[in-house]
Write an enzyme that holds these catalytic residues in place. Structure first.
Site, PDB file in Angstrom:
ATOM      1  N   CYS A  19       0.819  -1.208   0.000  1.00  0.00           N
ATOM      2  CA  CYS A  19       0.000   0.000   0.000  1.00  0.00           C
ATOM      3  C   CYS A  19       0.856   1.262   0.000  1.00  0.00           C
ATOM      4  O   CYS A  19       0.383   2.336  -0.369  1.00  0.00           O
ATOM      5  CB  CYS A  19      -0.955  -0.004   1.194  1.00  0.00           C
ATOM      6  SG  CYS A  19      -0.118  -0.115   2.779  1.00  0.00           S
ATOM      7  N   HIS A  24      19.033  -0.107  -0.214  1.00  0.00           N
ATOM      8  CA  HIS A  24      17.623   0.283  -0.175  1.00  0.00           C
ATOM      9  C   HIS A  24      16.750  -0.908   0.228  1.00  0.00           C
ATOM     10  O   HIS A  24      15.888  -0.783   1.112  1.00  0.00           O
ATOM     11  CB  HIS A  24      17.184   0.809  -1.543  1.00  0.00           C
ATOM     12  CG  HIS A  24      15.747   1.186  -1.613  1.00  0.00           C
ATOM     13  ND1 HIS A  24      15.249   2.376  -1.121  1.00  0.00           N
ATOM     14  CD2 HIS A  24      14.659   0.504  -2.088  1.00  0.00           C
ATOM     15  CE1 HIS A  24      13.949   2.424  -1.302  1.00  0.00           C
ATOM     16  NE2 HIS A  24      13.560   1.294  -1.883  1.00  0.00           N
ATOM     17  N   GLY A  50     -17.177   1.034  21.466  1.00  0.00           N
ATOM     18  CA  GLY A  50     -16.987   1.502  20.102  1.00  0.00           C
ATOM     19  C   GLY A  50     -16.533   0.334  19.237  1.00  0.00           C
ATOM     20  O   GLY A  50     -15.959  -0.647  19.749  1.00  0.00           O
ATOM     21  N   ALA A  51     -16.795   0.434  17.939  1.00  0.00           N
ATOM     22  CA  ALA A  51     -16.444  -0.663  17.034  1.00  0.00           C
ATOM     23  C   ALA A  51     -15.821  -0.130  15.742  1.00  0.00           C
ATOM     24  O   ALA A  51     -15.919  -0.759  14.695  1.00  0.00           O
ATOM     25  CB  ALA A  51     -17.678  -1.511  16.713  1.00  0.00           C
ATOM     26  N   GLY A  52     -15.200   1.027  15.833  1.00  0.00           N
ATOM     27  CA  GLY A  52     -14.556   1.615  14.656  1.00  0.00           C
ATOM     28  C   GLY A  52     -13.166   1.050  14.424  1.00  0.00           C
ATOM     29  O   GLY A  52     -12.780   0.011  14.968  1.00  0.00           O
ATOM     30  N   GLN A 110       5.949  -8.981   3.401  1.00  0.00           N
ATOM     31  CA  GLN A 110       5.639  -8.549   2.031  1.00  0.00           C
ATOM     32  C   GLN A 110       6.851  -8.703   1.105  1.00  0.00           C
ATOM     33  O   GLN A 110       6.698  -9.045  -0.069  1.00  0.00           O
ATOM     34  CB  GLN A 110       5.140  -7.102   2.056  1.00  0.00           C
ATOM     35  CG  GLN A 110       3.790  -6.965   2.757  1.00  0.00           C
ATOM     36  CD  GLN A 110       3.433  -5.520   3.062  1.00  0.00           C
ATOM     37  OE1 GLN A 110       4.297  -4.685   3.331  1.00  0.00           O
ATOM     38  NE2 GLN A 110       2.147  -5.210   3.033  1.00  0.00           N
ATOM     39  N   GLU A 125       8.115  -1.126  11.498  1.00  0.00           N
ATOM     40  CA  GLU A 125       6.944  -2.007  11.410  1.00  0.00           C
ATOM     41  C   GLU A 125       7.353  -3.359  10.816  1.00  0.00           C
ATOM     42  O   GLU A 125       8.278  -3.448  10.004  1.00  0.00           O
ATOM     43  CB  GLU A 125       5.836  -1.345  10.589  1.00  0.00           C
ATOM     44  CG  GLU A 125       6.184  -1.043   9.156  1.00  0.00           C
ATOM     45  CD  GLU A 125       5.534  -2.018   8.209  1.00  0.00           C
ATOM     46  OE1 GLU A 125       4.921  -2.972   8.693  1.00  0.00           O
ATOM     47  OE2 GLU A 125       5.658  -1.813   6.992  1.00  0.00           O
ATOM     48  N   SER A 138       9.812   2.381   6.190  1.00  0.00           N
ATOM     49  CA  SER A 138       8.360   2.296   6.316  1.00  0.00           C
ATOM     50  C   SER A 138       7.772   3.584   6.859  1.00  0.00           C
ATOM     51  O   SER A 138       8.467   4.396   7.481  1.00  0.00           O
ATOM     52  CB  SER A 138       7.978   1.138   7.247  1.00  0.00           C
ATOM     53  OG  SER A 138       8.396  -0.092   6.694  1.00  0.00           O
TER      54      SER A 138
END
Length: 508
Positions: free
Chosen positions: A50, A99, A189-191, A120, A114, A109
């Site tokens: 992404c 790199h 909450g469920a966000g 990936q 991370e 990142s």
């Protein structure tokens, strides 16, 4: 043969451009095939996440390779190549290896250190290997990159110390209670924030999840995904009775959990401690609740301070990872250069063997009385003499190339001394030069399709994947450092203890 990488990431291109180049898993084989069809490219790996799209390629002619990769990417993006180039970065050889090593270690990142990127990178490598576009050079590069990424995470604390509010909330709960086995955790909450916390709790394992949400159906979906139960906001008072940890992250705009509600719950809990983590803005929990005995209340500012402190710790660890990468890049560079002399060594050995066979046959013709065993002894003797004579020059040559003195041996001494037809490694070139794609002279471009064509390259990749054992592996033995990141200095433990109450311990 060298390595180039062309790509863009979250720092060089907006998402509107990156999404044009993003390649999903099912589209990877076709994308790799299109790149591998470029005449100047011998090997290709495509890394698409992404936050980045990067093409790693092995090529003997960097300028042609860069231009052809750029043109393919421009076609995918539906953009003019010159315009696309403003978003691209290019690295070659040692810089390309550095790199990739930084990418695998999490230094490049969006969130420093991370861990997801290492998986990936592994998927991109395996995808290229399965598609037959990854040969000896990129096998060596990516295997070493995966080793670097693993070393960075096991020998330093670059991936330790949570840097998202949700993860810090869970880390805080674990440290307050020692562990979460058997604890009930209430998510209000469920966000997205609640989902991140639920995921972190699932990774932690052992706790029982309760989700309270304004829309009960959404709460049920989140709870079901992580094996929990859902309740309505109207059931909050009862949920406070039976839960040990509350992580609240709604957008209600007013406190959903009042101090009076918590006071009543603590009366029914008979002194059992309650940890409240309020990561909503505006706050979901009345601040006065934190002044009740047995209640530990943290808000977003408390956790954000931990996040910032953890980021500082990761940045400190990044310096250790960079030093580690320096060593790894030198190892890869030496290995890459050593590949250049393989054709020369084969040529010299072939010439020596041909001379040996010719002289041996001539001598044996003059000694017809020798027995078969005598002939075998003489054959073995001449073979041993040739091998011993060649051994030292071969070792010195490999050492010189790995140490960056290859041209002296190849151009000024080695080929001349042994009168070889082999003019030196194909594609040998001066030190890499930075600059835009297309800067290389067109005179260096090979004939279209190359001397062996795509089929030949694919066959050679297959041979390389199988490994012929003639070349050393990149990297090799590297020093090890002790693990870093002791408990001392932990920003979670350094949070103000005034809200822990006088008991000093939250253990039930």
């Amino acid at each position: 043969m060298g390595v180039i990488v062309l790509g863009m990431n979250h720092r060089t291109a907006p998402v509107a451009v990156r999404e044009r180049l993003a390649v999903a898993g099912e589209g990877l084989p076709a994308a790799l095939a299109e790149l591998a069809a470029c005449p100047a490219l011998d090997e290709v790996v495509l890394l698409s996440t992404c936050n980045r799209v990067e093409v790693y390629a092995a090529a003997s002619h960097h300028g042609q390779g860069r231009r052809q990769v750029r043109d393919v990417l421009a076609r995918w993006a539906g953009m003019d190549p010159d315009r696309l180039e403003t978003y691209l970065y290019v690295r070659e050889d040692a810089a390309a290896a550095r790199h990739l090593f930084r990418v695998a270690a999490g230094l490049d990142s969006m969130v420093l250190g991370e861990s997801q990127i290492l998986g990936q990178v592994r998927e991109a490598y395996h995808g290229a290997a399965a598609a037959g576009t990854c040969g000896k050079v990129l096998h060596g590069l990516f295997q070493q990159a995966l080793a670097v990424g693993k070393r960075a995470r096991t020998e330093t604390a670059i991936s330790q110390h949570a840097v998202s509010v949700s993860y810090v909330a869970v880390e805080l709960a674990r440290k307050v209670f020692g562990h979460l086995d058997g604890r009930r955790v209430l998510l209000v909450g469920a966000g997205e924030t609640a989902e991140l916390a639920a995921r972190s709790l699932a990774e932690e394992g052992g706790c029982r999840l309760v989700v309270a949400n304004r829309t009960l159906e959404r709460g049920r979906q989140l709870a079901a995904a992580y094996g929990g139960e859902a309740v309505s906001l109207g059931e909050l008072p009862a949920a406070l009775d039976r839960c040990d940890v509350v992580i609240s992250s709604t957008g209600a705009g007013r406190p959903l959990i009042t101090a009076a509600m918590v006071r009543d719950a603590m009366r029914r809990r008979r002194g059992r401690p309650l940890l409240l983590v309020d990561i909503a803005v505006p706050r979901d929990i009345e601040p006065a609740a934190g002044r009740l005995d047995g209640v530990f209340l943290y808000d977003i500012d408390d956790l954000q301070a931990v996040v910032e402190a953890n980021l500082r710790l990761r940045r400190e660890e990044a310096a250790r990872v960079e030093a580690m990468i320096d060593d790894e890049v030198r190892g890869f560079e030496g290995w890459l250069h050593s590949l250049d002399v393989v054709p020369l060594i084969r040529s010299l050995r072939a010439k020596a063997e041909a001379m040996r066979q010719e002289e041996l046959a001539r001598a044996l013709r003059k000694l017809p009385h020798l027995s078969e065993r005598d002939r075998q002894v003489i054959d073995g003797l001449t073979r041993l003499i040739v091998n011993k004579l060649l051994n030292d020059p071969m070792v010195r040559l490999k050492e010189a190339v790995a140490g960056g003195r290859g041209p002296v041996y190849l151009d000024e001494a080695f080929t001349e001394l042994f009168a070889l037809d082999e003019p030196g490694p194909a594609g040998r070139r001066p030190a890499p030069q930075a600059g835009p794609a297309g800067a290389e002279s067109a005179g260096a471009e090979p004939a279209a399709g190359g001397p062996e064509g795509t089929a030949g390259r694919q066959a050679r990749r297959g041979q390389a994947a199988a490994g012929d054992g003639a070349e050393p592996a990149p990297g090799g033995g590297t020093g090890t450092a002790g693990p870093a990141g002791s408990a001392s200095g932990d920003p979670v433990l350094a949070l103000p203890r005034r809200r822990f109450g006088e008991s000093g311990s939250a253990r039930a």
